[in-house]
Design a protein around this motif. Structure first.
Motif, mmCIF file in Angstrom:
data_model
loop_
_atom_site.group_PDB
_atom_site.id
_atom_site.type_symbol
_atom_site.label_atom_id
_atom_site.label_comp_id
_atom_site.label_asym_id
_atom_site.label_seq_id
_atom_site.Cartn_x
_atom_site.Cartn_y
_atom_site.Cartn_z
ATOM 1 N N ALA A 1 30.319 92.486 83.201
ATOM 2 C CA ALA A 1 31.640 93.112 83.087
ATOM 3 C C ALA A 1 31.835 93.693 81.685
ATOM 4 O O ALA A 1 32.328 94.817 81.527
ATOM 5 C CB ALA A 1 32.736 92.095 83.405
ATOM 6 N N CYS A 2 31.430 92.947 80.674
ATOM 7 C CA CYS A 2 31.533 93.424 79.294
ATOM 8 C C CYS A 2 30.632 94.634 79.083
ATOM 9 O O CYS A 2 31.055 95.624 78.492
ATOM 10 C CB CYS A 2 31.168 92.298 78.334
ATOM 11 N N PHE A 3 29.405 94.547 79.559
ATOM 12 C CA PHE A 3 28.456 95.644 79.401
ATOM 13 C C PHE A 3 28.999 96.930 80.018
ATOM 14 O O PHE A 3 28.936 97.999 79.407
ATOM 15 C CB PHE A 3 27.116 95.270 80.039
ATOM 16 N N LYS A 4 29.542 96.827 81.221
ATOM 17 C CA LYS A 4 30.067 98.016 81.908
ATOM 18 C C LYS A 4 31.218 98.651 81.133
ATOM 19 O O LYS A 4 31.368 99.868 81.112
ATOM 20 C CB LYS A 4 30.513 97.658 83.319
ATOM 21 N N ASP A 5 32.015 97.829 80.489
ATOM 22 C CA ASP A 5 33.184 98.339 79.775
ATOM 23 C C ASP A 5 32.858 98.798 78.348
ATOM 24 O O ASP A 5 33.421 99.766 77.857
ATOM 25 C CB ASP A 5 34.267 97.271 79.738
ATOM 26 N N LYS A 6 31.946 98.106 77.683
ATOM 27 C CA LYS A 6 31.710 98.351 76.253
ATOM 28 C C LYS A 6 30.459 99.165 75.937
ATOM 29 O O LYS A 6 30.329 99.675 74.824
ATOM 30 C CB LYS A 6 31.606 97.019 75.504
#
Length: 85
Positions: free
Chosen positions: A72-77
């Motif tokens: 989730a973090c990777f997709k957003d950041k």
């Protein structure tokens, strides 16, 4: 080896005041990064790496408790830059 690195870095500061100011800046940065990334889940580890290049001052690596949180973090950041604002 690490202690020698720390001593070299400490020698780069002209005064204790300058060193304390740099430490405060890093603490503020680390706290902001922690708050930002903890929105995605439980953080197990954070690594801040300094770079020498002008275009990229450093990298932040975050280890999450689960792959789902990390994804989730990777997709957003991914591909975003921190601009200190």
């Amino acid at each position: 080896k690490i202690q020698g690195l720390q001593l070299r870095l400490l020698a780069d500061f002209n005064s204790q005041e300058e060193l304390l100011e740099a430490a405060k800046h890093f603490e503020d940065f680390y706290e902001e990064i922690f708050r930002e990334f903890s929105r995605y889940g439980e953080i197990l580890d954070i690594l801040v790496a300094d770079n020498i290049g002008d275009h990229m001052i450093g990298n932040v690596y975050v280890k999450f408790a689960t792959e789902e949180q990390a994804e989730a973090c990777f997709k957003d950041k991914n591909g975003k830059y921190y601009d200190n604002n």
